[in-house]
Design a protein around this motif. Sequence first.
Motif, PDB file in Angstrom:
ATOM      1  N   LEU A 193     -67.579-108.785 -31.834  1.00 33.14           N
ATOM      2  CA  LEU A 193     -68.390-108.118 -32.850  1.00 33.14           C
ATOM      3  C   LEU A 193     -67.875-106.706 -33.118  1.00 33.14           C
ATOM      4  O   LEU A 193     -67.719-106.301 -34.281  1.00 33.14           O
ATOM      5  CB  LEU A 193     -69.858-108.068 -32.396  1.00 33.14           C
ATOM      6  CG  LEU A 193     -70.797-107.214 -33.254  1.00 33.14           C
ATOM      7  CD1 LEU A 193     -70.852-107.733 -34.693  1.00 33.14           C
ATOM      8  CD2 LEU A 193     -72.190-107.163 -32.634  1.00 33.14           C
ATOM      9  N   LEU A 194     -67.606-105.951 -32.060  1.00 31.94           N
ATOM     10  CA  LEU A 194     -67.083-104.591 -32.240  1.00 31.94           C
ATOM     11  C   LEU A 194     -65.769-104.615 -33.014  1.00 31.94           C
ATOM     12  O   LEU A 194     -65.546-103.766 -33.896  1.00 31.94           O
ATOM     13  CB  LEU A 194     -66.880-103.918 -30.881  1.00 31.94           C
ATOM     14  CG  LEU A 194     -68.119-103.707 -30.005  1.00 31.94           C
ATOM     15  CD1 LEU A 194     -67.753-102.870 -28.781  1.00 31.94           C
ATOM     16  CD2 LEU A 194     -69.259-103.056 -30.768  1.00 31.94           C
ATOM     17  N   ASP A 195     -64.914-105.573 -32.713  1.00 28.05           N
ATOM     18  CA  ASP A 195     -63.628-105.667 -33.408  1.00 28.05           C
ATOM     19  C   ASP A 195     -63.827-105.944 -34.897  1.00 28.05           C
ATOM     20  O   ASP A 195     -63.141-105.351 -35.749  1.00 28.05           O
ATOM     21  CB  ASP A 195     -62.763-106.771 -32.789  1.00 28.05           C
ATOM     22  CG  ASP A 195     -62.254-106.415 -31.398  1.00 28.05           C
ATOM     23  OD1 ASP A 195     -62.293-105.219 -31.042  1.00 28.05           O
ATOM     24  OD2 ASP A 195     -61.824-107.338 -30.675  1.00 28.05           O
ATOM     25  N   ARG A 196     -64.744-106.858 -35.240  1.00 27.05           N
ATOM     26  CA  ARG A 196     -64.971-107.185 -36.652  1.00 27.05           C
ATOM     27  C   ARG A 196     -65.571-106.005 -37.408  1.00 27.05           C
ATOM     28  O   ARG A 196     -65.187-105.717 -38.553  1.00 27.05           O
ATOM     29  CB  ARG A 196     -65.887-108.409 -36.780  1.00 27.05           C
ATOM     30  CG  ARG A 196     -65.258-109.706 -36.305  1.00 27.05           C
ATOM     31  CD  ARG A 196     -66.081-110.922 -36.716  1.00 27.05           C
ATOM     32  NE  ARG A 196     -67.464-110.869 -36.245  1.00 27.05           N
ATOM     33  CZ  ARG A 196     -67.856-111.198 -35.032  1.00 27.05           C
ATOM     34  NH1 ARG A 196     -66.961-111.596 -34.120  1.00 27.05           N
ATOM     35  NH2 ARG A 196     -69.122-111.147 -34.679  1.00 27.05           N
ATOM     36  N   LEU A 197     -66.497-105.311 -36.782  1.00 25.48           N
ATOM     37  CA  LEU A 197     -67.118-104.161 -37.440  1.00 25.48           C
ATOM     38  C   LEU A 197     -66.109-103.034 -37.624  1.00 25.48           C
ATOM     39  O   LEU A 197     -66.098-102.347 -38.658  1.00 25.48           O
ATOM     40  CB  LEU A 197     -68.318-103.674 -36.619  1.00 25.48           C
ATOM     41  CG  LEU A 197     -69.511-104.639 -36.544  1.00 25.48           C
ATOM     42  CD1 LEU A 197     -70.580-104.083 -35.601  1.00 25.48           C
ATOM     43  CD2 LEU A 197     -70.112-104.880 -37.931  1.00 25.48           C
ATOM     44  N   THR A 198     -65.252-102.850 -36.632  1.00 22.39           N
ATOM     45  CA  THR A 198     -64.212-101.816 -36.741  1.00 22.39           C
ATOM     46  C   THR A 198     -63.246-102.144 -37.876  1.00 22.39           C
ATOM     47  O   THR A 198     -62.918-101.297 -38.703  1.00 22.39           O
ATOM     48  CB  THR A 198     -63.443-101.697 -35.413  1.00 22.39           C
ATOM     49  OG1 THR A 198     -64.347-101.317 -34.367  1.00 22.39           O
ATOM     50  CG2 THR A 198     -62.336-100.651 -35.523  1.00 22.39           C
ATOM     51  N   ALA A 199     -62.788-103.398 -37.923  1.00 21.78           N
ATOM     52  CA  ALA A 199     -61.834-103.814 -38.950  1.00 21.78           C
ATOM     53  C   ALA A 199     -62.419-103.687 -40.351  1.00 21.78           C
ATOM     54  O   ALA A 199     -61.699-103.383 -41.316  1.00 21.78           O
ATOM     55  CB  ALA A 199     -61.391-105.254 -38.697  1.00 21.78           C
ATOM     56  N   ALA A 200     -63.744-103.900 -40.469  1.00 18.87           N
ATOM     57  CA  ALA A 200     -64.392-103.832 -41.778  1.00 18.87           C
ATOM     58  C   ALA A 200     -64.808-102.411 -42.146  1.00 18.87           C
ATOM     59  O   ALA A 200     -65.307-102.182 -43.253  1.00 18.87           O
ATOM     60  CB  ALA A 200     -65.607-104.754 -41.798  1.00 18.87           C
ATOM     61  N   GLY A 201     -64.609-101.460 -41.238  1.00 16.75           N
ATOM     62  CA  GLY A 201     -64.997-100.080 -41.506  1.00 16.75           C
ATOM     63  C   GLY A 201     -66.497 -99.882 -41.609  1.00 16.75           C
ATOM     64  O   GLY A 201     -66.961 -98.952 -42.284  1.00 16.75           O
ATOM     65  N   ARG A 202     -67.257-100.706 -40.925  1.00 18.58           N
ATOM     66  CA  ARG A 202     -68.728-100.609 -40.978  1.00 18.58           C
ATOM     67  C   ARG A 202     -69.203 -99.710 -39.841  1.00 18.58           C
ATOM     68  O   ARG A 202     -69.663-100.156 -38.794  1.00 18.58           O
ATOM     69  CB  ARG A 202     -69.333-102.008 -40.920  1.00 18.58           C
ATOM     70  CG  ARG A 202     -68.958-102.832 -42.149  1.00 18.58           C
ATOM     71  CD  ARG A 202     -69.284-104.301 -42.023  1.00 18.58           C
ATOM     72  NE  ARG A 202     -70.706-104.573 -41.839  1.00 18.58           N
ATOM     73  CZ  ARG A 202     -71.227-105.803 -41.839  1.00 18.58           C
ATOM     74  NH1 ARG A 202     -70.432-106.853 -42.046  1.00 18.58           N
ATOM     75  NH2 ARG A 202     -72.516-105.984 -41.650  1.00 18.58           N
ATOM     76  N   ARG A 203     -69.067 -98.407 -40.073  1.00 19.48           N
ATOM     77  CA  ARG A 203     -69.282 -97.433 -39.001  1.00 19.48           C
ATOM     78  C   ARG A 203     -70.730 -97.368 -38.531  1.00 19.48           C
ATOM     79  O   ARG A 203     -70.997 -97.194 -37.336  1.00 19.48           O
ATOM     80  CB  ARG A 203     -68.800 -96.061 -39.466  1.00 19.48           C
ATOM     81  CG  ARG A 203     -67.275 -95.969 -39.562  1.00 19.48           C
ATOM     82  CD  ARG A 203     -66.817 -94.614 -40.040  1.00 19.48           C
ATOM     83  NE  ARG A 203     -67.155 -94.387 -41.447  1.00 19.48           N
ATOM     84  CZ  ARG A 203     -66.848 -93.297 -42.125  1.00 19.48           C
ATOM     85  NH1 ARG A 203     -66.209 -92.299 -41.525  1.00 19.48           N
ATOM     86  NH2 ARG A 203     -67.173 -93.183 -43.397  1.00 19.48           N
ATOM     87  N   LYS A 204     -71.672 -97.487 -39.444  1.00 20.17           N
ATOM     88  CA  LYS A 204     -73.079 -97.417 -39.054  1.00 20.17           C
ATOM     89  C   LYS A 204     -73.447 -98.586 -38.140  1.00 20.17           C
ATOM     90  O   LYS A 204     -74.086 -98.396 -37.083  1.00 20.17           O
ATOM     91  CB  LYS A 204     -73.965 -97.433 -40.297  1.00 20.17           C
ATOM     92  CG  LYS A 204     -75.452 -97.311 -39.997  1.00 20.17           C
ATOM     93  CD  LYS A 204     -76.268 -97.280 -41.284  1.00 20.17           C
ATOM     94  CE  LYS A 204     -77.761 -97.196 -40.991  1.00 20.17           C
ATOM     95  NZ  LYS A 204     -78.571 -97.176 -42.246  1.00 20.17           N
ATOM     96  N   GLU A 205     -73.035 -99.806 -38.537  1.00 21.58           N
ATOM     97  CA  GLU A 205     -73.328-100.976 -37.720  1.00 21.58           C
ATOM     98  C   GLU A 205     -72.570-100.914 -36.388  1.00 21.58           C
ATOM     99  O   GLU A 205     -73.100-101.308 -35.348  1.00 21.58           O
ATOM    100  CB  GLU A 205     -72.958-102.258 -38.471  1.00 21.58           C
ATOM    101  CG  GLU A 205     -73.841-102.550 -39.663  1.00 21.58           C
ATOM    102  CD  GLU A 205     -73.263-101.997 -40.952  1.00 21.58           C
ATOM    103  OE1 GLU A 205     -72.482-101.011 -40.886  1.00 21.58           O
ATOM    104  OE2 GLU A 205     -73.585-102.540 -42.020  1.00 21.58           O
ATOM    105  N   LEU A 206     -71.336-100.397 -36.424  1.00 24.25           N
ATOM    106  CA  LEU A 206     -70.554-100.265 -35.203  1.00 24.25           C
ATOM    107  C   LEU A 206     -71.236 -99.320 -34.223  1.00 24.25           C
ATOM    108  O   LEU A 206     -71.298 -99.591 -33.016  1.00 24.25           O
ATOM    109  CB  LEU A 206     -69.151 -99.761 -35.530  1.00 24.25           C
ATOM    110  CG  LEU A 206     -68.216 -99.507 -34.341  1.00 24.25           C
ATOM    111  CD1 LEU A 206     -67.977-100.792 -33.554  1.00 24.25           C
ATOM    112  CD2 LEU A 206     -66.884 -98.909 -34.818  1.00 24.25           C
ATOM    113  N   ALA A 207     -71.766 -98.225 -34.734  1.00 27.38           N
ATOM    114  CA  ALA A 207     -72.473 -97.269 -33.875  1.00 27.38           C
ATOM    115  C   ALA A 207     -73.707 -97.926 -33.241  1.00 27.38           C
ATOM    116  O   ALA A 207     -73.993 -97.709 -32.050  1.00 27.38           O
ATOM    117  CB  ALA A 207     -72.872 -96.044 -34.682  1.00 27.38           C
TER     118      ALA A 207
END
Length: 382
Positions: A193-207
């Motif tokens: 999940l962290l990898d997908r959020l990072t790749a998509a640039g979804r910083r809020k969800e990653l945080a």
Amino acid sequence: MVDAALLAASAAAVLTAPAAALAGYRGLRRAAHARRLRITTPHGIDEAGFVRIGGIDQWISVRGDDLSNPVILELHGGPGATNLPYAPRTRDWERHFTLVRWDMRGAGKTFDRSGPEGRGELTLERMESDALEVTRHIRGRLGVDRVVLLAMSFGSVIGLRLARRHPELYSAYVGTDQNINAGGRDRTAYDGLLDRLTAAGRRKELAAATAMGPDRAAWATEQWSQYNNLTVGSDPLTLDTVKKVVLGSLLTSPRHGLGELRTHMKAMAFCEHLGPESVAIDERAEGVDFRLPFFVFQGAEDVITPVGPARRFFDEVAAPVKEFALIEDAGHFAAFRHPDRFLDLLLTKVRPAITGAPATAATVVAGVSKSAYAAATALRLQ
């Protein structure tokens, strides 16, 4: 596990369509599915109703074209997510097996009947005890010594315990969307999940995901919901499957009303507390020795129950017969996204192991070629 809140949001998006158009489409699809579900063979069975299991009324459906076929008992996922709406998609399974679908305590028609107050104890131990009672009921009702145990997603947590402890009741274990809990130590799905959020640039969800941390046992209920929503929403294949396969089946089931769609979501939300309890299990500590044929058929791109942990556990399993197979272009809900491929695996891998008969394939039916059969199946499932 697909969160009830995400399913509700997907349903809300669908229901924004004009009411008349939606009602018309739904009516046509339900009628077509009802025709497809008819069983008219002389030795077939189509019965469903409440059975007293574990002190409460629980819904059990038994369907198949020929009672001489092997019996499959299905353990659905969720927790709290009935598999009954998928019956039109899996109709061809019933030509080769007698398929038993059971709405577990806290799910589907069982939950609708009892409600939150009347469902009794809701723990993994209670669910396992219920499953044993259902197994014995089915053996008596159908006059068989053993049944194939088909365990899906959350149901595979209970299924592994049943297969280890009661091989005398089951002719084979088949896991799909296979959960492998490791006492909270495995981070495969979380890191993915962290990898997908990072790749998509979804910083809020990653945080938000990073703040939760990888220890699922420490999450509050709302964090479980948030994690499930992020997992499904970050993967296009899973999101597409939830909308088309899961929600599509719920909306067009000929044996469920729209009110039962709301009940489905309430049941899933109600059962969420079983997630943390299941995460505490260490499958290896519970045992890797199985005294029955053991199969795992996993979606190749599953982000909810990833292939890696399932494959590693499978490699350690000792069983009289065992086989692992990937279903391509599938994530979670692989059996329902590609029911024809899953049936082929049941016929070419599982049925020979339990009957001793040569392998058969579902892709040639009544003289129809594989390509024509696949095309016809695709049309039926749209």
